[in-house]
Design an enzyme around this catalytic site. Sequence first.
Site, PDB file in Angstrom:
ATOM      1  N   LYS A 133      25.854  -2.436  76.687  1.00 28.13           N
ATOM      2  CA  LYS A 133      25.055  -3.276  77.600  1.00 28.13           C
ATOM      3  C   LYS A 133      24.233  -4.266  76.776  1.00 28.13           C
ATOM      4  O   LYS A 133      23.059  -4.031  76.481  1.00 28.13           O
ATOM      5  CB  LYS A 133      24.146  -2.401  78.470  1.00 28.13           C
ATOM      6  CG  LYS A 133      24.902  -1.759  79.634  1.00 28.13           C
ATOM      7  CD  LYS A 133      24.021  -0.852  80.454  1.00 28.13           C
ATOM      8  CE  LYS A 133      23.244  -1.562  81.517  1.00 28.13           C
ATOM      9  NZ  LYS A 133      24.040  -1.889  82.712  1.00 28.13           N
TER      10      LYS A 133
HETATM   11  C1  LIG Z   1      28.813  -4.651  83.614  1.00 29.91           C
HETATM   12  C2  LIG Z   1      28.565  -3.248  84.106  1.00 29.91           C
HETATM   13  N1  LIG Z   1      29.613  -2.468  84.405  1.00 29.91           N
HETATM   14  C3  LIG Z   1      29.450  -1.201  84.837  1.00 29.91           C
HETATM   15  C4  LIG Z   1      28.190  -0.669  85.031  1.00 29.91           C
HETATM   16  C5  LIG Z   1      28.045   0.749  85.471  1.00 29.91           C
HETATM   17  O1  LIG Z   1      27.570   1.541  84.407  1.00 29.91           O
HETATM   18  P1  LIG Z   1      26.711   2.820  84.648  1.00 29.91           P
HETATM   19  O2  LIG Z   1      27.490   3.704  85.552  1.00 29.91           O
HETATM   20  O3  LIG Z   1      26.545   3.438  83.308  1.00 29.91           O
HETATM   21  O4  LIG Z   1      25.434   2.406  85.267  1.00 29.91           O
HETATM   22  C6  LIG Z   1      27.064  -1.449  84.726  1.00 29.91           C
HETATM   23  C7  LIG Z   1      25.695  -0.960  84.839  1.00 29.91           C
HETATM   24  O5  LIG Z   1      25.172  -0.561  85.790  1.00 29.91           O
HETATM   25  C8  LIG Z   1      27.258  -2.769  84.279  1.00 29.91           C
HETATM   26  O6  LIG Z   1      26.223  -3.558  84.001  1.00 29.91           O
END
Ligand SMILES: Cc1ncc(COP(=O)(O)O)c(C=O)c1O
Length: 324
Positions: A157
């Site tokens: 992220k």
């Molecule tokens: C680009 C992106 N994809 C997928 C997700 C889902 O990830 P997570 O389940 O770890 O929140 C996120 C965050 O929420 C994200 O920013």
Amino acid sequence: MALPRHAFFRGRVVPYSEARVGVLTHALNYGTGVFAGIRAYWSAEQQELFVFRPRDHFQRFVESARLLDMTLPESVETLTEALVRLLRAELYREDCYARPLAFYADESIGVRLHNLTPAVSIVAIPYGRYVDNDESIHATISSWRRIDDTMIPPRGKIAGAYVNSAFAKTDAQRAGFDEAIVLNQDGHVSEASAANFFLVKNDSAVTPPVTDNVLEGITRRTVMELLRKELGVPVFERSIDRTEITLADEVFLCGTGVQVAAITRVDHRPIGSGRMGPAVAALRELYFDIVRGRRAGYDHWRHPVYAEAPAPARDGADRASTTS
Ligand SMILES: Cc1ncc(COP(=O)(O)O)c(C=O)c1O
């Protein structure tokens, strides 16, 4: 949005007003930060606030930082403790969302990742739904392509990479859709603007592999386990063609923000019956039971905030929570 009262900032819980950076801060200028998004769910029955999978989120946070050459001063354990301390200081008795951020804090000019000093902050705010219609999202296939691992690592992220998500989301919403589905450089489905993608076809679930430029979502991992173990739905990780969406029985998104949300139309074409399907409905029910502590066997995913110190009393009834 109401601002929080506190922040964990450079190793201490301080008043939010003291968690400040200067305009020359490297991460603010060049996007050289990484973040996490972690939910905590209030259970009125148990008078407890459950943080969902904080160690897994902080593990990815530390790994996202490593992608940017950052060695954080805090460990996964210290970060988890800091978040719990922060939530206790805020006295929250409602659903909330925590935002850890690790950023290059130097106030200097010069694009690079080396010879810089990271700092960590965490804030938490009360938070309900991320999307209003999480049972009937109308999505479009974005004209923007997902960042590639040869450009900015999508598996972490990384703050600057979210400009890509912001383009996709804003253009989708301005065109009248709720959400964007973003393809990767090969034209395969990658994910939505900030959530992972699944489709269901012939009683099996399919999701893009991590090598198709998806964020390695904690909810994605959770959902794969629940589909397989609890709902008896096989899950396959493989590349997905765009037109498989049109012919899918069900399509859904998952992520800390959206939680588990059904997509029922894509570019004006209905998915399956055009209504939320049975697999997504069952998964949503299970997911909300687990995160709220209504289902046994998942204590390892829920971190109680007030376990050692009772939840604070507040005047009046608990504030209504807006998630299921
Ligand atoms: C680009 C992106 N994809 C997928 C997700 C889902 O990830 P997570 O389940 O770890 O929140 C996120 C965050 O929420 C994200 O920013």
